[in-house]
Scaffold this motif. Sequence first.
Motif, PDB file in Angstrom:
ATOM      1  N   PRO A  54     -20.834 -20.444 -38.646  1.00 33.64           N
ATOM      2  CA  PRO A  54     -20.380 -20.833 -39.985  1.00 33.64           C
ATOM      3  C   PRO A  54     -19.716 -19.669 -40.714  1.00 33.64           C
ATOM      4  O   PRO A  54     -19.831 -18.519 -40.309  1.00 33.64           O
ATOM      5  CB  PRO A  54     -21.665 -21.273 -40.691  1.00 33.64           C
ATOM      6  N   SER A  55     -19.043 -19.989 -41.797  1.00 27.69           N
ATOM      7  CA  SER A  55     -18.296 -18.979 -42.550  1.00 27.69           C
ATOM      8  C   SER A  55     -19.235 -17.919 -43.120  1.00 27.69           C
ATOM      9  O   SER A  55     -20.326 -18.228 -43.573  1.00 27.69           O
ATOM     10  CB  SER A  55     -17.536 -19.670 -43.678  1.00 27.69           C
TER      11      SER A  55
ATOM     12  N   ILE B 216     -15.929   1.344 -47.569  1.00 29.73           N
ATOM     13  CA  ILE B 216     -17.384   1.341 -47.702  1.00 29.73           C
ATOM     14  C   ILE B 216     -18.077   0.875 -46.429  1.00 29.73           C
ATOM     15  O   ILE B 216     -19.295   0.751 -46.395  1.00 29.73           O
ATOM     16  CB  ILE B 216     -17.820   0.430 -48.876  1.00 29.73           C
TER      17      ILE B 216
ATOM     18  N   VAL C 121     -12.041  -0.432 -44.042  1.00 28.48           N
ATOM     19  CA  VAL C 121     -12.677  -0.681 -45.340  1.00 28.48           C
ATOM     20  C   VAL C 121     -13.482   0.569 -45.694  1.00 28.48           C
ATOM     21  O   VAL C 121     -14.349   0.976 -44.929  1.00 28.48           O
ATOM     22  CB  VAL C 121     -13.602  -1.913 -45.270  1.00 28.48           C
TER      23      VAL C 121
ATOM     24  N   HIS D 176     -13.127 -21.784 -35.589  1.00 24.35           N
ATOM     25  CA  HIS D 176     -13.974 -22.776 -36.254  1.00 24.35           C
ATOM     26  C   HIS D 176     -13.811 -24.144 -35.611  1.00 24.35           C
ATOM     27  O   HIS D 176     -14.420 -25.114 -36.053  1.00 24.35           O
ATOM     28  CB  HIS D 176     -13.598 -22.877 -37.730  1.00 24.35           C
TER      29      HIS D 176
ATOM     30  N   ARG E 160     -25.038  -3.445 -48.166  1.00 23.43           N
ATOM     31  CA  ARG E 160     -25.350  -4.771 -47.660  1.00 23.43           C
ATOM     32  C   ARG E 160     -25.133  -4.840 -46.154  1.00 23.43           C
ATOM     33  O   ARG E 160     -24.052  -4.567 -45.641  1.00 23.43           O
ATOM     34  CB  ARG E 160     -24.464  -5.816 -48.340  1.00 23.43           C
TER      35      ARG E 160
ATOM     36  N   GLY F 283     -20.250 -13.164 -40.170  1.00 26.74           N
ATOM     37  CA  GLY F 283     -19.924 -11.850 -39.618  1.00 26.74           C
ATOM     38  C   GLY F 283     -19.095 -11.856 -38.348  1.00 26.74           C
ATOM     39  O   GLY F 283     -19.009 -10.833 -37.668  1.00 26.74           O
ATOM     40  N   LYS F 284     -18.452 -12.965 -38.020  1.00 28.03           N
ATOM     41  CA  LYS F 284     -17.634 -12.998 -36.806  1.00 28.03           C
ATOM     42  C   LYS F 284     -16.449 -12.042 -36.918  1.00 28.03           C
ATOM     43  O   LYS F 284     -16.194 -11.252 -36.009  1.00 28.03           O
ATOM     44  CB  LYS F 284     -17.114 -14.427 -36.542  1.00 28.03           C
TER      45      LYS F 284
ATOM     46  N   VAL G 182     -24.478  -6.847 -42.975  1.00 28.77           N
ATOM     47  CA  VAL G 182     -23.930  -8.172 -42.710  1.00 28.77           C
ATOM     48  C   VAL G 182     -24.055  -8.575 -41.252  1.00 28.77           C
ATOM     49  O   VAL G 182     -23.811  -9.723 -40.901  1.00 28.77           O
ATOM     50  CB  VAL G 182     -22.450  -8.262 -43.135  1.00 28.77           C
TER      51      VAL G 182
HETATM   52  N1  LIG Z   1     -14.317  -5.864 -47.244  1.00 28.93           N
HETATM   53  C1  LIG Z   1     -15.547  -6.345 -47.452  1.00 28.93           C
HETATM   54  N2  LIG Z   1     -16.325  -5.801 -48.410  1.00 28.93           N
HETATM   55  C2  LIG Z   1     -17.571  -6.272 -48.647  1.00 28.93           C
HETATM   56  N3  LIG Z   1     -18.124  -7.282 -47.967  1.00 28.93           N
HETATM   57  C3  LIG Z   1     -17.406  -7.874 -46.998  1.00 28.93           C
HETATM   58  C4  LIG Z   1     -16.082  -7.439 -46.688  1.00 28.93           C
HETATM   59  N4  LIG Z   1     -15.592  -8.212 -45.692  1.00 28.93           N
HETATM   60  C5  LIG Z   1     -16.565  -9.085 -45.399  1.00 28.93           C
HETATM   61  N5  LIG Z   1     -17.667  -8.895 -46.166  1.00 28.93           N
HETATM   62  C6  LIG Z   1     -18.907  -9.654 -46.096  1.00 28.93           C
HETATM   63  O1  LIG Z   1     -19.373  -9.622 -44.781  1.00 28.93           O
HETATM   64  C7  LIG Z   1     -19.914 -10.876 -44.419  1.00 28.93           C
HETATM   65  C8  LIG Z   1     -19.280 -11.321 -43.123  1.00 28.93           C
HETATM   66  O2  LIG Z   1     -17.911 -11.551 -43.338  1.00 28.93           O
HETATM   67  P1  LIG Z   1     -16.946 -11.997 -42.178  1.00 28.93           P
HETATM   68  O3  LIG Z   1     -15.556 -11.928 -42.703  1.00 28.93           O
HETATM   69  O4  LIG Z   1     -17.223 -11.215 -40.979  1.00 28.93           O
HETATM   70  O5  LIG Z   1     -17.363 -13.505 -41.963  1.00 28.93           O
HETATM   71  P2  LIG Z   1     -16.751 -14.547 -40.921  1.00 28.93           P
HETATM   72  O6  LIG Z   1     -17.848 -14.971 -40.027  1.00 28.93           O
HETATM   73  O7  LIG Z   1     -15.536 -14.017 -40.310  1.00 28.93           O
HETATM   74  O8  LIG Z   1     -16.399 -15.744 -41.886  1.00 28.93           O
HETATM   75  P3  LIG Z   1     -15.153 -16.747 -41.779  1.00 28.93           P
HETATM   76  O9  LIG Z   1     -15.491 -17.696 -40.714  1.00 28.93           O
HETATM   77  O10 LIG Z   1     -15.119 -17.388 -43.118  1.00 28.93           O
HETATM   78  O11 LIG Z   1     -13.947 -15.933 -41.487  1.00 28.93           O
HETATM   79  C9  LIG Z   1     -19.634 -11.830 -45.554  1.00 28.93           C
HETATM   80  O12 LIG Z   1     -20.828 -12.067 -46.235  1.00 28.93           O
HETATM   81  C10 LIG Z   1     -18.670 -11.102 -46.438  1.00 28.93           C
HETATM   82  O13 LIG Z   1     -18.949 -11.371 -47.770  1.00 28.93           O
END
Ligand SMILES: Nc1ncnc2c1ncn2[C@@H]1O[C@H](COP(=O)(O)OP(=O)(O)OP(=O)(O)O)[C@@H](O)[C@H]1O
Lengths: 398, 273
Positions: free
Chosen positions: B55-56, B76, B74, B221, B34, B59-60, B36
């Motif tokens: 937004p949440s 993978i 991680v 946020h 996937r 990928g930030k 991201v």
């Molecule tokens: N360890 C992981 N394994 C698989 N997918 C992951 C992992 N960590 C994050 N993701 C996926 O990567 C995408 C981005 O996640 P990320 O944590 O970067 O979001 P974010 O912008 O920081 O969100 P938030 O504001 O909620 O913290 C999401 O769709 C999440 O499901």
Amino acid sequence: MTMPETKVLPNPRAPEGRQPASAPAAGPRGKVPPRRRPRAWRWTDLAEIAGALGASAALTWMIFGRLLPFRVMPIAYVLLAYVLFLPIYWFVIRDGQGATAAKDRLVTVLIATGALFAFAPIVFVVGYVVKRGAEVLRPNFFTETMQIVGPLSKATEGGALHSIIGTLEQLALATAIAVPLGLLTAVYLSEIQGPLARPVRLVADAMTALPSIVAGLFIFSIVIKPHIWLQSGIVGSLALAILMLPTVTIAAEQVLHVVPGGLREAALALGAPYWRSVLMVVLPTARAGLSTAVILGMARVVGETAPVLMTTGGTTVMNVNPFSGHQDNLPLFVFTQIRSSQENQVDRAWAGALVLLAVVLLLFVLARIVGSASPGRRRLRVPRRRASRTTSDGGNPS
Amino acid sequence: MTVPEVDQSAAAEAAPAVGGVLEGVQVSCWFGARKVLEGVDIKMDAGVVTALIGPSGCGKSTFLRTLNRMHELVPIATLAGSVLLDGHDIYGAGLRLTEVRRRIGMVFQKPNPFPAMTIADNVAAGLRLTGRKVRDRDELIETSLRRAGLWNEVRNRLGAPAGGLSGGQQQRLCIARSLAVSPDVLLMDEPCSALDPTSTRRIEETILELKDQVTIVIVTHNMQQAQRVSQHCAFFLAAEDEPGRVVEQGPTEQIFSDPHDPRTADYVNGRFG
Ligand SMILES: Nc1ncnc2c1ncn2[C@@H]1O[C@H](COP(=O)(O)OP(=O)(O)OP(=O)(O)O)[C@@H](O)[C@H]1O
Ligand SMILES: [Mg+2]
């Protein structure tokens, strides 16, 4: 919050004006409903149980004492009384509180009975050992050996000092061998998670069920049989270490799993190599739990008889050197004494059993204390170390 | 403790005059199959606080974690593109992994002081963890705590366990801990999300005080917070079943007052699903 609902509600809205006298603000204050503890036992509950018990006892007495023409064992009284108690109690509760409550109480009684059955053997065993042991346990048991004690000496003569020393030394050596290996394996399983983690975990799990005599046989056949080392304390320690290893490994691995991943990340984000983050952050954080794992391992093997039977030799004289010559230990002491045909020796075995039991109990209590008091320990220990370092740092400004 | 081999410690003790320049070039990230994050280009200048908003799940955090090679923890996770620290690729052969992470520090969303260490040991943990020595450990602890704005609150209980601090204090302790290894860049992933307004304000002040010495990248946020602390701002967005992208970036003022993209305007004005 929810309890005084009915009393408070009429106050603002007064849908019915149920209590016109207590409508003003001072009203609810005046009659605070009594505080209740919803789950506490009430006197009526106890009375119900007592009544049901009395009824079933009386019925039992009637059946066995008056109706049946023959005498039965006392245990039958207890059994029948219990069997009769269940329906009587059920009827009593159903009459007063309905079928659901009755079912609830009945199941509670059954579960409590089950718990009692699980607990009873422990109480009996411990109680019996304490009773038999206390009869012959004298202070000299801890200061003398069996060297000059003949088979016809009184049970209170002689002692197990040589066995106690042997047990302590063998336990210490086994710990010294098994704990580093076990901790390293746990780190491998939980931190490194290498390709062998799965099979190793499987083997460790299986090894916890290893019959202890097999461990003894194994060491016997690879160490003593080929004359690599003769029967002595250290060889017994090897056998004990084999038994200790899986227990320590699995307990330690579970402890390491509980360390929050955020701490590892924090350490790595500071630029730490992985091994340093494990050594300086993960292991110290899990210190209390790891100590518990070690003590559990010790408690697992301290009472083992089979592995030391073939490996330490056993003796009646003092031998403080675990590396050469036969050595005794407490389980072996008990074993040899109780096998005797002399009453007095059998009695003496119970004293040994009591001491052994006390050692095991002590280890378990220690494990609980160490495992549960981690924040207090930290508060006690770390600041002191830090304080001394600060003063020493301040002391030599060079 | 009195070892005098301290050749590199002079650099460690003196705060760098100015932070490093961090630049993500065409960064894309995957978790397994996937994707991201796609094609992120952001330049994070020295002396500037860069805010990442969006937004949440867009990928930030993932992007932030590629910036100090935490992404690869991680199993993978994979990535493409490069991240340049002062012009050198941190994923290249020239820089050691541990050195990259030391120079690019990170403060996490949840305060995570080491519970088995005292407050002072926590601050100095980075030294022990990286195997370095400094001439005056106590002074380093004091400077770091002062820079994190925590010194006055803990000066009398440096020997107490770190777990006894409040959440806000713990977070500032984590900042002090990161500063003690004298990083060039400090990454902060929602550092105030678990804190009350007072602690938040305190950390924002800390950020503003630090920004001339350390390059700061912050994920938040809180739109007001982004406006208060940052000068540069990047807006991330991920459409459904698509990787996250940077929709718009520029000076914070312009992003919030006069965004070019309507989606940015919707987000910063709170009109977003
Ligand atoms: N360890 C992981 N394994 C698989 N997918 C992951 C992992 N960590 C994050 N993701 C996926 O990567 C995408 C981005 O996640 P990320 O944590 O970067 O979001 P974010 O912008 O920081 O969100 P938030 O504001 O909620 O913290 C999401 O769709 C999440 O499901
Ligand atoms: Mg995030």
